[in-house]
Design a protein around this motif. Structure first.
Motif, PDB file in Angstrom:
ATOM      1  N   ILE A  23       2.219  -3.979  -7.869  1.00  0.00           N
ATOM      2  CA  ILE A  23       2.582  -4.948  -8.767  1.00  0.00           C
ATOM      3  C   ILE A  23       2.280  -6.348  -8.064  1.00  0.00           C
ATOM      4  CG2 ILE A  23       4.107  -6.396 -10.096  1.00  0.00           C
ATOM      5  CD1 ILE A  23       5.306  -3.632 -10.989  1.00  0.00           C
ATOM      6  N   VAL A  24       2.994  -6.391  -6.839  1.00  0.00           N
ATOM      7  CA  VAL A  24       2.767  -7.875  -5.938  1.00  0.00           C
ATOM      8  C   VAL A  24       1.478  -7.776  -5.228  1.00  0.00           C
ATOM      9  CG1 VAL A  24       4.111  -8.788  -4.282  1.00  0.00           C
ATOM     10  CG2 VAL A  24       5.388  -7.311  -5.623  1.00  0.00           C
ATOM     11  N   LYS A  25       1.035  -8.947  -5.675  1.00  0.00           N
ATOM     12  CA  LYS A  25      -0.164  -9.300  -5.156  1.00  0.00           C
ATOM     13  C   LYS A  25      -0.237 -10.375  -4.314  1.00  0.00           C
ATOM     14  CE  LYS A  25      -2.155  -6.294  -7.891  1.00  0.00           C
ATOM     15  NZ  LYS A  25      -2.837  -5.107  -7.291  1.00  0.00           N
ATOM     16  N   THR A  26       0.696 -11.266  -4.223  1.00  0.00           N
ATOM     17  CA  THR A  26       0.933 -12.444  -3.299  1.00  0.00           C
ATOM     18  C   THR A  26       2.211 -12.521  -3.014  1.00  0.00           C
ATOM     19  OG1 THR A  26       0.756 -14.182  -5.006  1.00  0.00           O
ATOM     20  CG2 THR A  26      -1.280 -13.491  -3.742  1.00  0.00           C
ATOM     21  N   GLY A  41       8.265  -3.880   0.145  1.00  0.00           N
ATOM     22  CA  GLY A  41       8.447  -2.323   0.140  1.00  0.00           C
ATOM     23  C   GLY A  41       8.360  -1.835  -1.409  1.00  0.00           C
ATOM     24  N   ASP A  42       8.249  -0.518  -1.685  1.00  0.00           N
ATOM     25  CA  ASP A  42       8.773   0.239  -2.750  1.00  0.00           C
ATOM     26  C   ASP A  42       7.738  -0.261  -3.900  1.00  0.00           C
ATOM     27  OD1 ASP A  42      10.623   1.478  -1.493  1.00  0.00           O
ATOM     28  OD2 ASP A  42      12.152   0.556  -2.697  1.00  0.00           O
ATOM     29  N   MET A  47      11.029  -0.267  -7.692  1.00  0.00           N
ATOM     30  CA  MET A  47      10.892  -1.619  -8.001  1.00  0.00           C
ATOM     31  C   MET A  47      10.771  -2.320  -6.474  1.00  0.00           C
ATOM     32  SD  MET A  47      13.293  -4.501  -9.604  1.00  0.00           S
ATOM     33  CE  MET A  47      12.997  -6.233  -9.727  1.00  0.00           C
ATOM     34  N   ALA A  48       9.885  -3.183  -6.618  1.00  0.00           N
ATOM     35  CA  ALA A  48       9.256  -3.994  -5.395  1.00  0.00           C
ATOM     36  C   ALA A  48      10.489  -4.708  -4.849  1.00  0.00           C
ATOM     37  CB  ALA A  48       7.996  -4.780  -5.511  1.00  0.00           C
ATOM     38  N   ILE A  49      10.470  -4.593  -3.459  1.00  0.00           N
ATOM     39  CA  ILE A  49      11.568  -5.488  -2.823  1.00  0.00           C
ATOM     40  C   ILE A  49      11.022  -6.072  -1.503  1.00  0.00           C
ATOM     41  CG2 ILE A  49      13.676  -4.021  -3.700  1.00  0.00           C
ATOM     42  CD1 ILE A  49      13.881  -2.527  -1.141  1.00  0.00           C
ATOM     43  N   GLN A  50      11.817  -7.207  -1.087  1.00  0.00           N
ATOM     44  CA  GLN A  50      11.281  -7.657   0.136  1.00  0.00           C
ATOM     45  C   GLN A  50      11.996  -7.146   1.323  1.00  0.00           C
ATOM     46  OE1 GLN A  50      10.512 -12.206   0.128  1.00  0.00           O
ATOM     47  NE2 GLN A  50      11.140 -12.105  -2.200  1.00  0.00           N
ATOM     48  N   ARG A  51      11.640  -6.543   2.389  1.00  0.00           N
ATOM     49  CA  ARG A  51      12.355  -5.921   3.295  1.00  0.00           C
ATOM     50  C   ARG A  51      12.394  -6.803   4.413  1.00  0.00           C
ATOM     51  NH1 ARG A  51      12.902  -1.104   1.985  1.00  0.00           N
ATOM     52  NH2 ARG A  51      11.371   0.382   0.953  1.00  0.00           N
ATOM     53  N   ARG A  52      11.415  -7.701   4.821  1.00  0.00           N
ATOM     54  CA  ARG A  52      11.817  -8.597   5.992  1.00  0.00           C
ATOM     55  C   ARG A  52      10.917  -9.571   6.094  1.00  0.00           C
ATOM     56  NH1 ARG A  52      10.643  -3.529   7.466  1.00  0.00           N
ATOM     57  NH2 ARG A  52       8.674  -3.029   8.570  1.00  0.00           N
ATOM     58  N   ASP A  80       4.517   0.158   2.752  1.00  0.00           N
ATOM     59  CA  ASP A  80       4.818  -1.386   2.929  1.00  0.00           C
ATOM     60  C   ASP A  80       3.746  -1.878   2.803  1.00  0.00           C
ATOM     61  OD1 ASP A  80       7.620  -0.498   3.064  1.00  0.00           O
ATOM     62  OD2 ASP A  80       7.835  -1.023   5.031  1.00  0.00           O
ATOM     63  N   LYS A  81       3.758  -3.011   2.184  1.00  0.00           N
ATOM     64  CA  LYS A  81       2.737  -4.055   2.166  1.00  0.00           C
ATOM     65  C   LYS A  81       3.096  -5.431   2.918  1.00  0.00           C
ATOM     66  CE  LYS A  81       1.483  -3.505  -2.667  1.00  0.00           C
ATOM     67  NZ  LYS A  81       1.085  -4.222  -4.069  1.00  0.00           N
ATOM     68  N   LYS A  82       2.124  -5.674   3.962  1.00  0.00           N
ATOM     69  CA  LYS A  82       2.315  -6.813   4.784  1.00  0.00           C
ATOM     70  C   LYS A  82       1.398  -8.032   4.412  1.00  0.00           C
ATOM     71  CE  LYS A  82       1.802  -7.816   9.746  1.00  0.00           C
ATOM     72  NZ  LYS A  82       1.292  -7.342  11.214  1.00  0.00           N
TER      73      LYS A  82
END
Length: 227
Positions: free
Chosen positions: A33-36, A26-27, A1-6, A67-69
């Motif tokens: 799933i996370v686009k914005t 991350g994840d 499941m997507a989580i916000q890392r920092r 990880d997505k930035k």
């Protein structure tokens, strides 16, 4: 499941009137799933006023580790906001603009583009019940930073052991200083993954004098599970 890392707030290097908002997710590399990410920064009395107060961060890059930035580069303040702190609330959104997971609110200090600073802090489980604390320092052009004291100020998961660490002997790579610690553990290691920890990182010179401290929010990364 997507989580916000920092997350980070930083003054732009190329345009001093602008600031960047950065959220790392991350994840989510497989499900995608996370686009914005929607971010809100409040107006605080006696501090520079942010504009806009609410913004949507598009995806800028997906890193090698998955990880997505997400980055917004058009934030401004009514005055120089460097070293001021703001509670930043971020909400992950899917392709239909529906919320993913829970909103996360963390206090971020606005960083100067040219100052020596901690670029990121990570805690990762590298083997069962073995963790690595890693932080990357950039901008230390005068080579003043020789150590970093890390203090766990608050946490939602199992208690870290120890709660205070001193990181020394950084690896120098491409003008970055990389500090690592492999002694960190938790009183219940199996329950540490995906838990949120608040860390104060105090950068120090050769005499042990503080060169500046900042609080960071870190989500523990669990072991990678092979498909």
């Amino acid at each position: 499941m997507a989580i916000q890392r920092r997350g980070r707030l930083r003054k732009s290097l190329t345009n001093p009137s602008k600031y960047k908002v950065v959220i790392i997710v991350g994840d989510d590399s497989e499900e995608d799933i996370v686009k914005t990410v929607d971010v809100s920064i409040p107006t605080i009395e006696n501090q520079p006023i942010p504009s806009p107060n609410e913004m949507t961060l598009p995806l800028k890059v997906t890193k090698e580790n998955g990880d997505k930035k997400f980055v917004f580069s058009d934030l401004t303040f009514s005055d120089n906001a460097v070293n001021f702190s703001y509670p930043v609330t971020s909400v992950m959104k899917d392709v239909n603009n529906k919320q993913v997971g829970e909103p996360l609110t963390v206090t971020l200090q606005v960083e100067d583009s040219r100052d020596a600073r901690v670029r990121n802090v990570t805690i990762r489980e590298v083997k069962p019940e073995q963790f690595r604390l890693r932080l990357v320092v950039v901008g230390d052009h005068e080579d003043n930073i020789v150590s970093a004291e890390v203090i766990f100020s608050d946490y939602s998961g199992p208690e870290p052991i120890p709660t205070e660490l001193l990181l020394t002997d950084p690896i120098i790579k491409d003008s970055k200083k990389i500090f690592k610690d492999n002694t960190l553990n938790f009183d219940d290691p199996s329950a540490a993954a995906d838990q949120i920890y608040y860390l104060v990182v105090d950068l120090k010179d050769a005499e042990g004098n503080s060169l500046g401290s900042t609080e960071y929010t870190v989500v523990v990364e669990g072991l990678e599970v092979e498909a």
